[in-house]
Scaffold this motif. Structure first.
Motif, PDB file in Angstrom:
ATOM      1  N   ASP A  18      -8.450   2.055  -7.483  1.00 48.94           N
ATOM      2  CA  ASP A  18      -9.608   3.020  -6.692  1.00 48.94           C
ATOM      3  C   ASP A  18     -10.586   3.681  -7.537  1.00 48.94           C
ATOM      4  O   ASP A  18     -11.243   4.725  -6.798  1.00 48.94           O
ATOM      5  CB  ASP A  18      -8.655   3.947  -6.060  1.00 48.94           C
ATOM      6  CG  ASP A  18      -7.962   4.922  -6.552  1.00 48.94           C
ATOM      7  OD1 ASP A  18      -7.886   4.971  -7.978  1.00 48.94           O
ATOM      8  OD2 ASP A  18      -7.141   5.680  -6.065  1.00 48.94           O
ATOM      9  N   SER A  48     -12.158   1.515   0.179  1.00 48.29           N
ATOM     10  CA  SER A  48     -12.225   0.803   1.375  1.00 48.29           C
ATOM     11  C   SER A  48     -13.193   1.331   2.468  1.00 48.29           C
ATOM     12  O   SER A  48     -14.093   0.584   3.119  1.00 48.29           O
ATOM     13  CB  SER A  48     -10.830   0.483   2.057  1.00 48.29           C
ATOM     14  OG  SER A  48     -10.441   1.839   2.353  1.00 48.29           O
ATOM     15  N   THR A  49     -13.159   2.584   2.421  1.00 47.81           N
ATOM     16  CA  THR A  49     -14.279   3.330   3.212  1.00 47.81           C
ATOM     17  C   THR A  49     -15.650   3.032   2.999  1.00 47.81           C
ATOM     18  O   THR A  49     -16.393   2.737   3.657  1.00 47.81           O
ATOM     19  CB  THR A  49     -13.975   4.766   3.239  1.00 47.81           C
ATOM     20  OG1 THR A  49     -12.812   4.974   3.820  1.00 47.81           O
ATOM     21  CG2 THR A  49     -15.053   5.538   4.402  1.00 47.81           C
ATOM     22  N   ASN A  81     -16.455  -0.695   3.551  1.00 52.85           N
ATOM     23  CA  ASN A  81     -16.845  -0.893   4.855  1.00 52.85           C
ATOM     24  C   ASN A  81     -18.040  -0.305   5.497  1.00 52.85           C
ATOM     25  O   ASN A  81     -18.947  -1.150   6.301  1.00 52.85           O
ATOM     26  CB  ASN A  81     -15.727  -0.430   5.833  1.00 52.85           C
ATOM     27  CG  ASN A  81     -14.453  -1.193   5.850  1.00 52.85           C
ATOM     28  OD1 ASN A  81     -14.257  -2.424   5.348  1.00 52.85           O
ATOM     29  ND2 ASN A  81     -13.477  -0.713   6.282  1.00 52.85           N
ATOM     30  N   ASP A 112       1.000  -1.155  -0.198  1.00 50.38           N
ATOM     31  CA  ASP A 112       0.092   0.018  -0.095  1.00 50.38           C
ATOM     32  C   ASP A 112       0.824   1.350  -0.020  1.00 50.38           C
ATOM     33  O   ASP A 112       0.422   2.197  -0.628  1.00 50.38           O
ATOM     34  CB  ASP A 112      -0.790  -0.049   1.316  1.00 50.38           C
ATOM     35  CG  ASP A 112      -2.331  -0.973   1.030  1.00 50.38           C
ATOM     36  OD1 ASP A 112      -2.549  -1.203  -0.047  1.00 50.38           O
ATOM     37  OD2 ASP A 112      -2.791  -1.195   2.052  1.00 50.38           O
ATOM     38  N   ASP A 157     -11.460  -8.247   6.887  1.00 46.74           N
ATOM     39  CA  ASP A 157     -11.166  -7.294   5.782  1.00 46.74           C
ATOM     40  C   ASP A 157     -10.785  -8.114   4.415  1.00 46.74           C
ATOM     41  O   ASP A 157     -11.603  -7.792   3.373  1.00 46.74           O
ATOM     42  CB  ASP A 157     -10.192  -6.099   5.836  1.00 46.74           C
ATOM     43  CG  ASP A 157     -10.600  -4.906   5.054  1.00 46.74           C
ATOM     44  OD1 ASP A 157     -11.657  -4.346   4.956  1.00 46.74           O
ATOM     45  OD2 ASP A 157      -9.745  -4.611   4.397  1.00 46.74           O
ATOM     46  N   SER A 158      -9.996  -8.569   4.423  1.00 48.79           N
ATOM     47  CA  SER A 158      -9.595  -9.744   3.300  1.00 48.79           C
ATOM     48  C   SER A 158     -10.396 -10.754   2.892  1.00 48.79           C
ATOM     49  O   SER A 158     -10.722 -10.722   1.843  1.00 48.79           O
ATOM     50  CB  SER A 158      -8.131 -10.275   3.655  1.00 48.79           C
ATOM     51  OG  SER A 158      -7.898 -11.232   2.595  1.00 48.79           O
ATOM     52  N   ARG A 196     -13.422  -8.552   1.348  1.00 47.58           N
ATOM     53  CA  ARG A 196     -13.210  -7.912  -0.047  1.00 47.58           C
ATOM     54  C   ARG A 196     -12.920  -9.159  -1.189  1.00 47.58           C
ATOM     55  O   ARG A 196     -13.439  -8.937  -2.112  1.00 47.58           O
ATOM     56  CB  ARG A 196     -12.089  -7.044   0.106  1.00 47.58           C
ATOM     57  CG  ARG A 196     -12.294  -5.932   1.065  1.00 47.58           C
ATOM     58  CD  ARG A 196     -11.013  -4.896   0.690  1.00 47.58           C
ATOM     59  NE  ARG A 196     -10.976  -3.846   1.723  1.00 47.58           N
ATOM     60  CZ  ARG A 196     -10.009  -3.110   1.875  1.00 47.58           C
ATOM     61  NH1 ARG A 196      -9.017  -3.051   0.853  1.00 47.58           N
ATOM     62  NH2 ARG A 196      -9.892  -2.283   2.866  1.00 47.58           N
ATOM     63  N   GLN A 210      -3.994  -6.419  -2.720  1.00 52.79           N
ATOM     64  CA  GLN A 210      -5.280  -5.402  -2.851  1.00 52.79           C
ATOM     65  C   GLN A 210      -5.045  -4.105  -2.645  1.00 52.79           C
ATOM     66  O   GLN A 210      -4.638  -3.960  -1.287  1.00 52.79           O
ATOM     67  CB  GLN A 210      -6.610  -5.985  -2.209  1.00 52.79           C
ATOM     68  CG  GLN A 210      -7.720  -5.223  -2.785  1.00 52.79           C
ATOM     69  CD  GLN A 210      -9.115  -5.789  -2.006  1.00 52.79           C
ATOM     70  OE1 GLN A 210      -9.266  -6.201  -0.983  1.00 52.79           O
ATOM     71  NE2 GLN A 210      -9.972  -6.000  -2.943  1.00 52.79           N
ATOM     72  N   SER A 211      -5.242  -3.319  -3.068  1.00 54.41           N
ATOM     73  CA  SER A 211      -5.203  -1.891  -2.798  1.00 54.41           C
ATOM     74  C   SER A 211      -6.156  -1.030  -3.679  1.00 54.41           C
ATOM     75  O   SER A 211      -6.032  -0.632  -4.708  1.00 54.41           O
ATOM     76  CB  SER A 211      -3.694  -1.206  -3.191  1.00 54.41           C
ATOM     77  OG  SER A 211      -3.564   0.031  -2.853  1.00 54.41           O
TER      78      SER A 211
END
Length: 392
Positions: free
Chosen positions: A223, A377-378, A381, A115, A204-205, A208, A371-372
């Motif tokens: 992104d 990500s916000t 979630n 990241d 998270d992993s 996702r 993963q990036s």
């Protein structure tokens, strides 16, 4: 006259202090590093992370300085930034130095996660790192793992990944694929858990990966907000498996943090969960969790990352940086990282003592999925919190 002379001396002292504080090295000798103690050339290593990362780097630096083939020629000094303790990150500092046009700084060699590397490349470009010369890193010849970012400018040296942790006393043959895992979950309701995304990288992993398995591979490192509109199928999958997740008091429970699921596994409340390979193996080696807890990798794999080293073009000891980079891929350094942090070695481990960490040899680093997704990500979630956590 005396007063003017004193003023000139004070001005010179203040100027030298300013240059030192701004990252310059008084008396820099080209790009070969200043002479350290005993005539050894100084090399500054920069790294960031948690306290266990600091401890392993201290051990590696000590071994390099005293026992490696480079001992007596170079002396590495560790500059470590504990993550979460300052407003400015290491990546921010490097970007600032580059944009300010600084040269001959003490950023000789830098340790970066996937990241951070991605962030830095987006800020200053990969050309601000030295394009690596493979002839100066002979130990890298057997390393198959490659970074998907700035491939020719960074050298991976260890791996980390989220895997399935399972109690082998209860699950003698663990699932090998995501489809097999789902079938196992439905046959064993309540015996699987993953932690709330946002409270730990393992959950998270899993969340996702479950969603992004329905998307093109390029989405894993993008992104672009266009992918938000493609999440529906994956979130429907998470809703489908929700009834088979661990429950307590009649309600499905998603534990907080990676340790939350590992504690449930160790206590026998569940039989399987996603977790970090190094976390599981380190705690097993220290006796914190049962010996029967093992790890396995599924296909498609859960997300992991390669930790890499880069040499900024604005450093001051390229040769010394290459020396440390080559050392990090030596059997001695790789074994040290295995023993102290359960790092996944990137070289042939046949000559290393892997006692207690044999599980690592079964992990295929070529299958790691970085993963990036940046700011997505916000949004991810938030959607998980509103659509999955609230299911009755």
């Amino acid at each position: 006259m005396k007063r003017r002379l004193l003023t000139m001396i004070l001005s010179a002292v203040m100027l030298a202090a300013c240059l030192t504080g701004c990252g310059g090295k008084a008396g820099d000798s080209g790009n070969s590093g200043d002479a350290g103690s005993g005539g050894k050339k100084a090399v500054s290593l920069w790294a960031t992370g948690s306290d266990n990362v600091r401890e392993i780097f201290e051990a590696l630096v000590s071994d390099f300085n005293t026992n490696s083939e480079y001992a007596g020629q170079y002396e590495v000094t560790l500059q470590f930034m504990l993550s979460g303790t300052g407003a400015q990150t290491l990546a921010d500092m490097l970007a600032a130095a580059s944009k300010a046009g600084q040269t001959n700084t003490d950023y000789d060699i830098v340790d970066l996660s996937g990241d951070d590397l991605s962030k830095l490349v987006s800020l200053i470009g990969q050309e601000q790192f030295v394009k690596l010369d493979s002839s100066k890193i002979p130990n890298a010849a057997s390393v198959e793992a490659k970074s998907s970012i700035a491939t020719d400018y960074c050298q991976p040296y260890r791996g980390t990944t989220v895997i399935l942790a399972y109690d082998s006393a209860k699950v003698p043959t663990p699932p090998a694929t995501m489809d097999e895992l789902v079938a196992w979950m439905k046959a064993n309701p309540g015996r699987f858990a993953y932690n709330t995304p946002g409270t730990g990288g393992a959950g998270d992993s899993f969340a996702r990966s479950s969603v992004y398995n329905f998307l093109p591979e390029e989405a894993f490192t993008s992104d672009d907000e266009k992918w938000i509109g493609e999440w529906d199928e994956g979130f429907n999958f998470l809703k489908e498996i929700h009834p088979y997740i661990y429950s307590s008091g009649g309600s499905v429970v998603y534990p907080n943090k990676n340790q939350g699921t590992l504690d449930l596994l160790n206590q026998g409340e569940i039989d399987m969960c996603p977790n970090w390979a190094d976390m599981v193996l380190s705690q097993r080696a220290s006796g914190e969790i049962k010996d029967s807890i093992k790890i396995t990798q599924i296909d498609p794999a859960l997300t992991g990352s390669l930790q890499s080293l880069v040499i900024p073009t604005f450093g001051s000891n390229t040769d010394g940086a290459y020396a440390f980079m080559n050392y990090m891929l030596s059997p001695a350094a790789q074994e040290l990282m295995v023993k102290q942090m359960a790092a996944i070695p990137l070289i042939d481990a046949s000559s290393m003592d892997m006692t207690g960490y044999e599980d690592l040899q079964g992990l295929d680093v070529s299958n790691f999925r970085l993963q990036s997704i940046g700011g997505l990500s916000t949004s991810f979630n938030e959607r998980w919190d509103s659509e999955i956590a609230t299911i009755g």
